[in-house]
Design an enzyme around this catalytic site. Structure first.
Site, short mmCIF file in Angstrom:
data_model
loop_
_atom_site.label_atom_id
_atom_site.label_comp_id
_atom_site.label_asym_id
_atom_site.label_seq_id
_atom_site.Cartn_x
_atom_site.Cartn_y
_atom_site.Cartn_z
N GLN A 1 0.84 -1.21 0.00
CA GLN A 1 0.00 0.00 0.00
C GLN A 1 0.87 1.25 0.00
O GLN A 1 0.69 2.16 -0.81
CB GLN A 1 -0.86 0.06 1.25
N TYR B 1 9.28 2.34 8.54
CA TYR B 1 7.95 2.55 9.14
C TYR B 1 7.73 1.57 10.27
O TYR B 1 8.11 0.41 10.20
CB TYR B 1 6.85 2.36 8.09
N TYR C 1 3.28 -9.65 15.82
CA TYR C 1 3.61 -8.61 14.84
C TYR C 1 4.21 -7.40 15.55
O TYR C 1 5.25 -6.88 15.14
CB TYR C 1 2.33 -8.23 14.08
P1 NDP Z 1 1.47 -3.95 2.89
O1 NDP Z 1 1.17 -5.25 3.53
O2 NDP Z 1 0.46 -3.30 2.02
O3 NDP Z 1 2.82 -4.07 2.05
C1 NDP Z 1 3.92 -4.73 2.55
C2 NDP Z 1 4.81 -5.07 1.39
O4 NDP Z 1 5.90 -5.82 1.93
C3 NDP Z 1 4.13 -5.94 0.33
O5 NDP Z 1 4.38 -5.41 -0.95
C4 NDP Z 1 4.78 -7.28 0.49
O6 NDP Z 1 5.02 -7.96 -0.71
C5 NDP Z 1 6.13 -6.88 1.06
N1 NDP Z 1 6.75 -8.01 1.73
C6 NDP Z 1 6.21 -8.89 2.60
N2 NDP Z 1 7.12 -9.83 2.94
C7 NDP Z 1 8.24 -9.52 2.27
C8 NDP Z 1 9.52 -10.09 2.17
N3 NDP Z 1 9.82 -11.22 2.81
N4 NDP Z 1 10.45 -9.49 1.39
C9 NDP Z 1 10.16 -8.37 0.70
N5 NDP Z 1 8.96 -7.78 0.72
C10 NDP Z 1 8.01 -8.35 1.50
O7 NDP Z 1 1.92 -2.97 4.07
P2 NDP Z 1 1.70 -1.40 4.23
O8 NDP Z 1 2.07 -0.70 2.97
O9 NDP Z 1 0.38 -1.20 4.83
O10 NDP Z 1 2.79 -1.09 5.36
C11 NDP Z 1 3.91 -0.26 5.16
C12 NDP Z 1 4.60 -0.09 6.50
O11 NDP Z 1 3.70 0.53 7.44
C13 NDP Z 1 5.06 -1.38 7.16
O12 NDP Z 1 6.27 -1.17 7.81
C14 NDP Z 1 3.98 -1.65 8.20
O13 NDP Z 1 4.47 -2.43 9.27
C15 NDP Z 1 3.65 -0.24 8.63
N6 NDP Z 1 2.32 -0.09 9.21
C16 NDP Z 1 1.22 -0.60 8.56
C17 NDP Z 1 -0.04 -0.47 9.12
C18 NDP Z 1 -1.24 -1.01 8.44
O14 NDP Z 1 -2.35 -0.82 8.95
N7 NDP Z 1 -1.11 -1.67 7.29
C19 NDP Z 1 -0.23 0.23 10.40
C20 NDP Z 1 1.00 0.76 10.97
C21 NDP Z 1 2.21 0.60 10.38
P3 NDP Z 1 3.84 -8.67 -1.57
O15 NDP Z 1 3.18 -7.53 -2.28
O16 NDP Z 1 4.59 -9.59 -2.46
O17 NDP Z 1 2.96 -9.37 -0.57
#
Ligand code: NDP
Length: 302
Positions: free
Chosen positions: A11, A98, A124
């Site tokens: 996202q 993040y 998590y």
């Molecule tokens: P998403 O789940 O939308 O995206 C995470 C991305 O990380 C995906 O593209 C995924 O790949 C990738 N990913 C997962 N595992 C691996 C791996 N082993 N190696 C490389 N890439 C990987 O997360 P957000 O964009 O929502 O989150 C962004 C940040 O914000 C993160 O640090 C999250 O912890 C933090 N955050 C998110 C919240 C939320 O509500 N979502 C709330 C607070 C903080 P693939 O597309 O292939 O699955």
């Protein structure tokens, strides 16, 4: 400026690819290109790109699955984050990372400040906290931005789930005892671009300090309030066949999940505001922009 971006299909990563473009050359990796579950591959990858800035938008974010896969979540969210920080330090690059409100237990009645005591309720949250600590321990120039309740036009998120269910069900029952701040991925990306721009100026002036910052939209609501706002905006926009006529509040007890969630997730952003002097939109204002994009632009909900 060369920027290495991880998690380009997430996202926030998706929005960052666009938002960072005016700053320079963005070298963006998906999971295949930069697999954070293999932290040992990080240093050579970073060395091959030679970035000035690394933005880590990749994370293991499946909160409930993490209860069973904590070792994998730890590799991605903590070990790899530490490796990225170490690689950034070696190159004198800036790392932007993040983190989450899930580092707190949610028992506070006041918005959390950055250095309030942490006590994650789930796996998590533990792995994300370990990531923050690994980055701090690695040293170098870094900024960790804690955010909350991320949603956007892509990916698995609450907004898209509510719109899909809103087309299927007359009544939605949504948790009303978890309070937080929905923050759009686009807003996070736009703020991040501004933050990087300023941080790079500070770094070239020798006036940069690494640190942890809370960065969310302003205002607050609960999941029920967020769902109600989504459904009424969708009904008003008139682009989707919304069936829902009632959004009912329920308690977390009535909607049990494998991972416990904090009851109160509001973060105090004053440290961020003082350092970066940027406007953080109210969550309703940001939601209206995303809804415009999703409904007027006609993105698919599937
Ligand atoms: P998403 O789940 O939308 O995206 C995470 C991305 O990380 C995906 O593209 C995924 O790949 C990738 N990913 C997962 N595992 C691996 C791996 N082993 N190696 C490389 N890439 C990987 O997360 P957000 O964009 O929502 O989150 C962004 C940040 O914000 C993160 O640090 C999250 O912890 C933090 N955050 C998110 C919240 C939320 O509500 N979502 C709330 C607070 C903080 P693939 O597309 O292939 O699955």
């Amino acid at each position: 400026m060369r920027i290495l971006l991880t998690g380009r299909n997430g996202q926030v990563g998706w929005e960052l690819h666009r938002a960072l473009a005016p700053l320079g050359d963005v070298v963006a990796f998906d999971r295949q290109g930069a697999d954070l579950s293999r932290p040992e591959t990080i240093a050579p990858l970073v060395a091959s790109v030679q970035p000035d800035v690394i933005v880590n938008a990749a994370a293991y974010t499946a909160v409930d699955n993490a209860e069973k896969e904590e070792a994998l979540a730890q590799r991605v969210n903590a070990d790899a984050a530490g490796e990225l920080a170490g690689a950034a330090r070696k190159l004198k690059a800036l790392l932007v990372h993040y983190s989450t409100d899930y580092v707190f237990d949610g028992r506070s009645a006041e918005p959390y400040r950055e250095h309030d005591p942490v006590a994650p309720l789930n796996a998590y949250g533990r792995t994300k906290l370990a990531g923050e600590q690994a980055i701090e321990a690695a040293g170098g120039d870094w900024l960790t931005l804690r955010t909350t309740w991320v949603y956007g036009v892509r990916g698995r998120n609450f907004l898209r789930t509510m719109l899909r269910l809103g087309c299927e069900r007359e009544t939605l029952r949504v948790v009303a005892d978890q309070i937080g701040v929905p923050t759009s991925a686009r807003m996070i990306a736009d703020l991040t671009a501004q933050v990087i721009s300023r941080a790079q100026r500070e770094r070239s002036d020798g006036a940069f300090a690494s640190g942890l910052f809370h960065m969310t939209a302003s205002g607050r609501t609960d999941w029920h309030g967020f769902a109600s706002a989504i459904i009424s905006a969708a009904r008003e926009a008139g682009r989707l066949p919304i069936k829902t006529t009632s959004v009912e509040p329920i308690t977390s007890r009535e909607f049990p999940t494998p991972a416990a969630r904090p009851g109160f997730s509001v973060l105090d952003n004053s440290r961020f505001d003082e350092r970066f002097r940027l406007h953080r939109m109210d969550w309703r204002e940001a939601l209206a922009l995303v809804m415009d994009d999703l409904l007027v632009g006609g993105s698919s909900l599937n």
